[in-house]
Design an enzyme around this catalytic site. Sequence first.
Site, PDB file in Angstrom:
ATOM      1  N   ASP A 163      30.105 125.736  59.411  1.00 57.42           N
ATOM      2  CA  ASP A 163      31.403 126.026  59.859  1.00 57.42           C
ATOM      3  C   ASP A 163      32.074 124.766  60.412  1.00 57.42           C
ATOM      4  OD1 ASP A 163      31.618 128.651  59.658  1.00 57.42           O
ATOM      5  OD2 ASP A 163      31.854 129.004  61.960  1.00 57.42           O
ATOM      6  N   ASP A 493      24.624 137.980  68.960  1.00 60.17           N
ATOM      7  CA  ASP A 493      23.580 138.540  68.619  1.00 60.17           C
ATOM      8  C   ASP A 493      23.129 139.753  69.569  1.00 60.17           C
ATOM      9  OD1 ASP A 493      23.474 137.045  70.851  1.00 60.17           O
ATOM     10  OD2 ASP A 493      21.637 135.846  70.381  1.00 60.17           O
TER      11      ASP A 493
END
Length: 782
Positions: A163, A493
């Site tokens: 990223d 998550d």
Amino acid sequence: MKISIINLWRMPTDQIPHNSYVIQSKHFGMANEISLPLYLKTARKNTIQRAFDATLLFLLLSLLVYRLLSLKSHGFVWLLAFLCESWFTFTWSLIVSTKWNPVEIQTYPENLERRFAELPAVDMFVTTADPGREPPIMTVNTVLSLLAVDYPADKLACYVSDDGCSALTFHSLVEALRFAKLWVPFCKKYNVQVRAPFRYLLADPMSTSSANSEFKQDWKKIKAEYEQLCLKIKEAGRESAPGDLTGEFAVFANIQTGNHPSIIKIMGEHKHETEGDEEVPHLVYISREKRPKYPHHFKAGAMNVLSRVSGLMTNAPFILNVDCDMFANDPQVVLRAMCQLLDRESETDVAYVQYPQCFYNGLKDDPYGNQMVVLYEYLGHGLAGLQGPSYSGTGCFHRRKVIYGVWPDHADNSVRNQTLINGKSGEYELMKKFGKSREFMESATHALRGQKGIRPKLSDSLEAALQVADCDYEFGSTWGTKFGWIYGSMTEDVLTGLTIQRKGWKSTLPLPDLPAFLGCAPTGGPAAMTQQKRWATGLFEILVSKSNPMFATFTGNLQFRTSLFYLYLLSWGFSSIPELCYAALPAYCIISDSHFLPKVHDPAMLIPVIIFVTYNMLTLREYLKLGLSAQAWWNNMRMGRITATSAYLFGVLSVVLKILGLSDTVFEVTQKDDGDEDDDGMNDATKFTFDESPIFVPGTTLLLVHLTALLMLCLRLLPSVDDDGKWLRVGPGEVFCSLWVVLCFRPFMKGLFRRGKYGIPSSTIFKSTCLALVFVCMGLRI
């Protein structure tokens, strides 16, 4: 493991292996029925622990009853103490509920080859975001450990998401792939146990007499090649760009981190016909497109891109995702996960296998309280006896079809799954779900139906992969809202796992003696606090959203006790408010000549005293039972108070500001070390460090308030006893509690007198002093 049918009859029902089936033995004239289990769940005896937990809960309730009955004869301080203790009692009840039914899980990977002629494919995701905070050599070791696991190479593919769009990261992977062609065969030839080279090469096997000359020669070659690899990466890191940005590096020329097109590089493609490369799985580099005006959703957005790109290229039915610092410590980790995912009952119930986070650089006695050993041991085993653990973001094996939105294979969900797979209106409905790529819609349909549908070559899907990695691909689809990694929280998550479990899916949490993955624990005060703040921010975002677990219990299929665990987890940030208020109460009572505890001569004083002793003895027992030291227990106790009153508080504040529309939450990458510290560096790492972040202001203020109150009492600026030597309103209980808080914040006290990174910055001391003076003046005035 073979268990005769007679032994199965004698076993308790909760110890019978899952999915046991019988085969005929050829060694006897009559049929001998044996079982080949893939994994075994057994209930752990928990009588003593339950008794202690229940006793403490009873004592907490008794204290609340006493406060409630005597509330009229006391003032605001008594009410505030009652509210704080009510929250602590509620939190403890959630913990007891989670720990009540612990379960052990044991796997039998040796039975896989007897049960299955062919193992399923697995796509492995590695995510990194910043080469400055996440050193590329760390990412390289994680990738090398995954490429070398004990699993058929033609069934594995490793996808690295960068990223940060860093040419240095790509350069490091190019060099790592060359080394992998030596490292992977070496690991499998000599059955190497630790397959991250930076850990394996720390030991010197050359001195052992059992090492033969061929191994010694190969080991020296591997060590020399790895040292050369590290040298190349370090030299590239010193340059503004790793070599000339030409050839395959040309795409990184004039790249801006937050403004660039998609970059996908097929770095290594497994070829059956090429003997030299046949042991190295696929390796693909991905840097998704980013544009300033398009939201990229942090790690969740990167994971969804990885899902789509891998779905087009390999479309494995199972996905493993790890952070760049979390290398595979057990070479059989994939086989062990498959034991729990390929079981006949698990195929319809278990969505993911979550391994605990363990750390290779854990400092002695856990000075920053972030190794979570006791948390996983007690809450983890308890969750295994419920619906399963929450998703922790790394070290997790997923079913691809669950990520794509499939519900458990229950009778009441069959209509939902048929609608998801086939759509109501054909291609248009699938486009609304999965996006506008026809190639990906075809791939997703294959995955949902359990079909392979893999292209012969990865390069055949490269053009389509670039399309699904675009920043505007998800517009008009349900990515991140109904399936995939769910958006809307800093802890994507936990939100993703909650979304999966609310459908009725279960999960497993194996806790093997050999850790499956080992990661890098943050060291230093700023790194530890940054991580805790990010967790508190994301968890509180979920708590105040429509994804609240209590809604999932009443409107979904989330089990009630599992929702209670989620409630405990998501309220970490909110707990900062009662923690801070309760920690400030002793100092306030000393300054204002009041009390929040019963008087010494009051028999009710025994209740808080017994609670204090029981809680500390109970938690100390848990640490000692696991072979940890009393110092480790104390470090975790004090760090619990420090993080709750500082990092958690700022996490809640950032969410409140977001709700009010004053600012947005910011994802902060935790600084990670590359593991090259010497012994002196490790010793210094145990010292608490500070920076100029405002996150250290609450703790410093709280310490100064208590020191001021105790100093005023010692200098007799405040009345403490009357002429007969009896304590006035403020009693020894408040004084003891104030001393206890000072003891918990001892690292801050040391920081007041130190300099550099081990000292509290003068700006923080000035802000804290001003706040402490305001608090003291208010207490004196009242």
